[in-house]
Design a protein around this motif. Structure first.
Motif, PDB file in Angstrom:
ATOM      1  N   ASP A  47     -21.206   3.389  -3.333  1.00  0.00           N
ATOM      2  CA  ASP A  47     -20.386   4.416  -2.678  1.00  0.00           C
ATOM      3  C   ASP A  47     -20.496   4.320  -1.160  1.00  0.00           C
ATOM      4  O   ASP A  47     -19.509   4.477  -0.443  1.00  0.00           O
ATOM      5  N   GLU A  48     -21.695   4.067  -0.669  1.00  0.00           N
ATOM      6  CA  GLU A  48     -21.896   3.942   0.783  1.00  0.00           C
ATOM      7  C   GLU A  48     -21.218   2.673   1.311  1.00  0.00           C
ATOM      8  O   GLU A  48     -20.641   2.679   2.394  1.00  0.00           O
ATOM      9  N   ALA A  51     -17.592   3.343   1.562  1.00  0.00           N
ATOM     10  CA  ALA A  51     -17.290   4.130   2.758  1.00  0.00           C
ATOM     11  C   ALA A  51     -17.188   3.222   3.985  1.00  0.00           C
ATOM     12  O   ALA A  51     -16.297   3.404   4.830  1.00  0.00           O
ATOM     13  N   THR A  54     -13.933   1.201   3.700  1.00  0.00           N
ATOM     14  CA  THR A  54     -12.795   2.084   3.953  1.00  0.00           C
ATOM     15  C   THR A  54     -12.645   2.336   5.449  1.00  0.00           C
ATOM     16  O   THR A  54     -11.535   2.319   5.985  1.00  0.00           O
ATOM     17  N   ARG A 126     -13.773  14.541  -2.129  1.00  0.00           N
ATOM     18  CA  ARG A 126     -14.220  13.343  -1.409  1.00  0.00           C
ATOM     19  C   ARG A 126     -14.876  12.285  -2.297  1.00  0.00           C
ATOM     20  O   ARG A 126     -14.476  11.118  -2.251  1.00  0.00           O
ATOM     21  N   PRO A 127     -15.868  12.631  -3.126  1.00  0.00           N
ATOM     22  CA  PRO A 127     -16.483  11.564  -3.944  1.00  0.00           C
ATOM     23  C   PRO A 127     -15.528  10.955  -4.979  1.00  0.00           C
ATOM     24  O   PRO A 127     -15.684   9.799  -5.354  1.00  0.00           O
ATOM     25  N   GLN A 130     -13.008   8.460  -2.805  1.00  0.00           N
ATOM     26  CA  GLN A 130     -13.577   7.562  -1.794  1.00  0.00           C
ATOM     27  C   GLN A 130     -13.076   6.134  -1.982  1.00  0.00           C
ATOM     28  O   GLN A 130     -13.246   5.539  -3.033  1.00  0.00           O
ATOM     29  N   GLY A 131     -12.423   5.612  -0.959  1.00  0.00           N
ATOM     30  CA  GLY A 131     -11.926   4.244  -0.998  1.00  0.00           C
ATOM     31  C   GLY A 131     -10.633   4.071  -1.780  1.00  0.00           C
ATOM     32  O   GLY A 131     -10.091   2.981  -1.837  1.00  0.00           O
ATOM     33  N   MET A 135      -7.968   9.718   3.570  1.00  0.00           N
ATOM     34  CA  MET A 135      -8.443  11.093   3.643  1.00  0.00           C
ATOM     35  C   MET A 135      -7.489  11.982   4.440  1.00  0.00           C
ATOM     36  O   MET A 135      -7.425  13.187   4.212  1.00  0.00           O
TER      37      MET A 135
END
Length: 148
Positions: A47-48, A51, A54, A126-127, A130-131, A135
């Protein structure tokens, strides 16, 4: 296989194929990941890493806008090529209908009544996106639904 491992494998493939443009972009991504790992003294989750990728895509889109306005199509084309490489590591983008459904579910889940609850809704969304979605677009969709 983690996303970082996929990037490393793709880097090896680009080296073998002598694809300098693809190799350079992947190295930039791995460098950004490594920098965050060193700064935080930890390994990053997928996930990081998503981010980071992205954010890199968003930066390149902003650069393209500036280059086109400045009459530098050659540089805009380079940025577009980098975006194409980075997007191969991102999950498939959400359709407008899928995004609307996620936003509606988040609003009902949070019990949001108006714009003052936008932060709660965004924290739920958001989660999940993500990607997979811009946003800015997500924010506009949430605002539209909360003011309606």
């Amino acid at each position: 296989m983690t996303l970082t491992e996929q990037l490393k494998e793709a880097m090896k493939d680009a080296m073998r194929a002598k694809d300098k443009a693809r190799l350079g972009t992947i190295r930039l991504a791995l460098s950004a990941i490594k920098q965050r790992e060193v700064d935080g003294q930890t390994s990053l989750s997928d996930d990081e890493v998503l981010a980071i990728l992205t954010k890199m895509v968003k930066q390149r889109k902003d650069s393209i806008t500036q280059y086109v306005e400045g009459g530098r199509q050659d540089l805009a084309d380079i940025e577009s090529a980098e975006i194409a490489v980075l997007e191969k590591f991102l999950p498939a983008a959400l359709s407008a209908n899928e995004l609307d459904e996620i936003v509606s579910n988040a609003i009902s889940e949070s019990g949001a009544q108006g714009m003052q609850d936008m932060g709660k809704v965004m924290n739920i969304i958001r989660p999940k996106v993500q990607g997979r979605a811009d946003m800015g677009q997500v924010s506009q969709t949430v605002k539209a639904k909360l003011t309606a």
